[in-house]
Write a protein that holds these residues in place. Structure first.
Motif, mmCIF file in Angstrom:
data_model
loop_
_atom_site.group_PDB
_atom_site.id
_atom_site.type_symbol
_atom_site.label_atom_id
_atom_site.label_comp_id
_atom_site.label_asym_id
_atom_site.label_seq_id
_atom_site.Cartn_x
_atom_site.Cartn_y
_atom_site.Cartn_z
ATOM 1 N N PRO A 1 59.954 17.406 32.071
ATOM 2 C CA PRO A 1 59.379 16.562 30.763
ATOM 3 C C PRO A 1 58.079 17.083 30.553
ATOM 4 O O PRO A 1 57.327 17.437 31.455
ATOM 5 N N ASP B 1 56.279 9.944 32.919
ATOM 6 C CA ASP B 1 57.320 10.707 32.731
ATOM 7 C C ASP B 1 58.826 10.136 32.618
ATOM 8 O O ASP B 1 59.854 10.882 32.475
ATOM 9 N N LYS B 2 58.785 8.962 32.596
ATOM 10 C CA LYS B 2 60.056 7.999 32.570
ATOM 11 C C LYS B 2 60.418 8.215 31.267
ATOM 12 O O LYS B 2 59.951 7.636 30.486
ATOM 13 N N VAL B 3 61.676 8.697 30.895
ATOM 14 C CA VAL B 3 62.216 8.910 29.548
ATOM 15 C C VAL B 3 63.331 7.978 29.272
ATOM 16 O O VAL B 3 64.182 7.573 30.096
ATOM 17 N N VAL B 4 62.894 7.201 28.149
ATOM 18 C CA VAL B 4 64.099 5.994 27.623
ATOM 19 C C VAL B 4 64.538 6.758 26.237
ATOM 20 O O VAL B 4 63.783 7.316 25.580
ATOM 21 N N ILE B 5 65.733 6.706 26.406
ATOM 22 C CA ILE B 5 66.681 7.081 25.171
ATOM 23 C C ILE B 5 66.748 5.916 24.158
ATOM 24 O O ILE B 5 67.553 4.996 24.305
#
Lengths: 321, 433
Positions: free
Chosen positions: B42, B407-411
């Motif tokens: 990320p 850097d936690k990715v949420v779609i």
């Protein structure tokens, strides 16, 4: 509406030779694009109606839904194209009327359920919320440790306490238990004791006698005992004899019953960096001794420099006292 | 100004009943996807600190607060106008004479003078400040507070995790995150929580009977429609009832505060909102926002800023002292933000116009190192000459201070990846690791 139905009854429907169901993307969309997008598309949305997307068609106009799946006879998207051209509601309002084969495609498509091929239900009622779901992907960094995976911490969680990872250890907050904290709760700290670095007991009702139950917390860095009026010098003395007295960096005793007699106990906290003593029973004498006993510690006795005069606004606008 | 989200259009003087209705109407589900493939990296930072803050108070200065007349005073006559800098207990740090009380707390403050944005219109700029993303037609992003409410567990089970006081419309809310992470809006902090007491003449027993009857009516529907949205609606209802019955509700009642302390904060929604914020974080509400408008000083800049700054000065200095006295400041992050600064050039109406190129903000409390200045502007206050900080960087710094994984990715439902502060890089030098 009755007029529409009457018109429909008078008009004949052309025979439709194709057996396969019309497909939105290849059969229907081009018809709408050529004949409807100009007034019901991205540039203009007459009557609040957009026909340039499945969502727009499903949402309908300001007045009504434009398709009833399975029922072309009640679907304005189709029926208005079948009206006499001089009718007020006739569509398309601009340009040539639809050809018979185009009208038949619309009719057959709606009759077959008005499917868009995008997997969403062909409903024209506006749902309470669109069926949307965000998905979470785990971050590349290590995920936060889950207290539920440690049995001792899971027991704390079960009582209603909050437990969260804090640095290398755990934070436990028991300030919001419905009936305050009791001996049973405090005994539960024992198995995970050394790993609890931050303990919140503000307003929990902890008493002098119960303080010794904090003995297992041998690595405690922050302890909040504020707003416990039943906690006094005896409890502080007990705390000073525990292993935590050598590890505690922050101790909150605001609104407790500490008096000048507790000052000597405070001297025993060898690692103390911050101490909060507002609304305790300390007198100026006690405070003077405190400064001698805790040399390297930030001592907070109350809010400093509080404004006491009423606010005076702008030149010429003086507030009345 | 048009509001983007149905929920936020009711932020002013919103009763709790209204809030529940709107919140239930915008419920969304949440699912977890499989972990990222090993090969993907990320772009957002993975920085973290060991002891983040537990709670946050965010003070939003709406309208574009002039940086030159507040936190970054200048001495060049035609830039400074009538405003002079004053010294603080921190060597080398001067603040505007409009903030004399706050100046005494300079040792608690990290003053950021090099914020920079490219959004010069209110709506877009406020959106960028709240979400770290640029406002784009159809895409909606969650506010930073909603990220916090969703990523860290609730400490107090009966109070909401996120409250917005005197916020007005235009708040992005929780967007595609579940609506329980949206802020509870309070228009007027002095009126308590509306609709939170039993109606006159209804006894506790009668009330319980009514609740039981309601449950009976709802049971068959819930059984045949056991969907997430239906369950969540009833969860919200149950939570509201629990809040009404809890003693924590007293946190919202400012009349229970010591009158002298209440007066020390000052009068008006912002000042009393700061007091309410202290009461709420004292009860472990995770994030409280309080807004102060009136900063859009295109004309009569100096008088209007003096008046507004006096309100801010008094409320914020009292708040810092109050939090410190209760031992809360070391674990509570305090943020002061605005959407852009104001022009060094004084216009024909004795005003300053929008100026996003460089402006100021403030961090204090929690892991923030006090008595610091981040960034330097030129002597005319027109641009950052050192350590320029973009809005996502500012929010990334806040995120790290609050223990959020940047850097936690949420779609999102539309399939786009989002993170807490987009690709912002935190200024780690402002935080104690």
């Amino acid at each position: 509406m009755k007029r529409l139905l009457t018109c429909l009854a008078l008009l004949g429907f052309g025979t439709f030779a194709t057996a396969a169901e019309p497909i939105y993307a290849t059969d229907i969309r081009p018809i709408l694009a050529d004949n409807c997008y100009e007034c019901h598309g991205p540039d203009k949305a007459k009557g609040g109606l957009r026909l340039d997307s499945p969502d727009g068609i499903r949402a309908g106009s300001k007045r009504r839904a434009v398709i009833i799946p399975g029922n072309p006879g009640k679907s304005p998207l189709y029926t208005v194209t079948m009206l006499p051209p001089n009718d007020d509601d006739f569509m398309p309002a601009k340009g040539e009327p639809l050809k018979a084969v185009q009208q038949d495609l619309l009719k057959a498509w709606i009759a077959a359920g008005a499917k868009f091929g995008d997997g969403a239900p062909a409903s024209t009622t506006t749902p309470i919320a669109a069926a949307e779901s965000p998905t979470i992907e785990h971050s590349a960094a290590a995920p936060a440790r889950d207290p539920r995976q440690t049995p001792a911490l899971a027991k704390l969680l079960a009582t209603g306490m909050a437990v969260e990872a804090d640095g290398d250890g755990w934070l436990v907050n028991a300030a919001h238990l419905p009936k305050g904290v009791n001996e049973e709760h405090l005994r539960l700290f024992s198995p995970a004791g050394p790993d609890i670095v931050n303990l919140g007991l503000a307003g929990s009702g902890i008493t002098d006698r119960q303080v010794k139950l904090l003995a297992p917390l041998t690595g405690l860095l922050c302890l909040d005992l504020s707003r416990n009026p039943d906690l006094g010098d005896i409890g502080l003395g007990e705390l000073a004899r525990l292993p935590a007295a050598n590890t505690l960096e922050s101790l909150n005793l605001y609104a407790t019953g500490i008096t000048d007699r507790g000052v000597d106990s405070l001297g025993k906290f060898t690692a103390l960096d911050r101490i909060y003593l507002w609304q305790t029973k300390l007198t100026p004498t006690g405070i003077e001794r405190l400064h001698k006993v805790l040399l390297d510690c930030h001592i907070v006795l109350g809010p400093t420099d509080l404004p006491s005069q009423p606010l005076i606004k702008g030149a010429g606008k003086r507030k009345k006292k | 100004m048009p509001s983007h989200h149905r929920l936020t259009s009711a932020l002013d003087a919103c009763s709790r009943r209204e809030f529940l209705r709107l919140a239930a109407a915008s419920l969304l589900g949440l699912t977890v996807a499989p972990a990222l493939d090993a090969g993907e990296t990320p772009a957002a930072s993975s920085a973290a600190i060991r002891r983040p803050a537990q709670r946050c108070i965010m003070l939003y200065m709406r309208g574009g607060m002039s940086h030159l007349d507040t936190f970054d005073p200048k001495t060049v006559g035609e830039i400074a106008g009538p405003v002079k800098p004053i010294p603080t207990p921190v060597d080398g740090l001067q603040l505007s004479e409009n903030l004399p009380l706050l100046a005494k707390h300079a040792d608690k403050l990290a003053v950021i003078r090099s914020l920079s944005s490219n959004q010069g219109a209110h709506e877009q700029a406020e959106y960028l400040m709240r979400t770290s993303y640029v406002l784009r037609g159809t895409v909606k992003h969650p506010a930073l507070g909603s990220w916090l409410a969703s990523l860290r567990p609730r400490i107090n089970p009966t109070l909401p995790a996120y409250v917005s006081i005197a916020g007005g419309g235009g708040h992005p809310g929780s967007c595609f995150l579940e609506s329980r992470f949206a802020p509870l809006p309070l228009g007027n902090p002095e009126s308590g929580l509306a609709n939170s007491a039993r109606p006159d003449g209804v006894t506790k027993e009668q009330y319980q009977k009514r609740l039981d009857l309601l449950k009976e009516f709802n049971a068959p529907f819930q059984k045949t429609h056991d969907e997430k949205q239906v369950r969540a609606y009833h969860d919200l209802y149950d939570e509201a009832v629990a809040l009404m019955a809890s003693r924590d509700l007293a946190a919202f009642d400012l009349k229970q505060e010591d009158p002298a302390l209440r007066a020390a904060y000052g009068e008006g929604a912002f000042a009393q909102g700061c007091l309410l914020a202290r009461r709420l974080v004292e009860n472990d509400v995770r994030l409280v926002e309080v807004a102060l408008g009136g900063w859009d000083t295109h004309d009569d800049n100096f008088d209007r800023v003096a008046d507004n700054a006096a309100i801010l000065d008094r409320a914020l200095s009292t708040l810092l002292g109050d939090l410190e006295a209760r031992g809360l400041l070391e674990s509570t992050l305090v943020v002061l933000a605005t959407e852009f600064g104001r022009s060094p050039r004084i216009n024909g109406n004795q005003g300053r116009d929008h100026y996003p190129k460089v402006f100021s903000s403030l961090l204090a409390g929690g892991p923030v190192r006090g008595g610091l200045v981040h960034g330097v502007t030129d002597e005319r206050g027109s641009e950052a000459v050192k350590d320029r900080m973009l809005i996502p960087d500012f929010n990334a710094t806040i995120g790290v201070a609050l223990g959020l994984p940047l850097d936690k990715v949420v779609i999102s439902p539309a399939g786009r990846p989002f993170t807490v502060a987009d690709k912002g890089q935190p200024a780690m030098g402002l935080l104690r690791s």
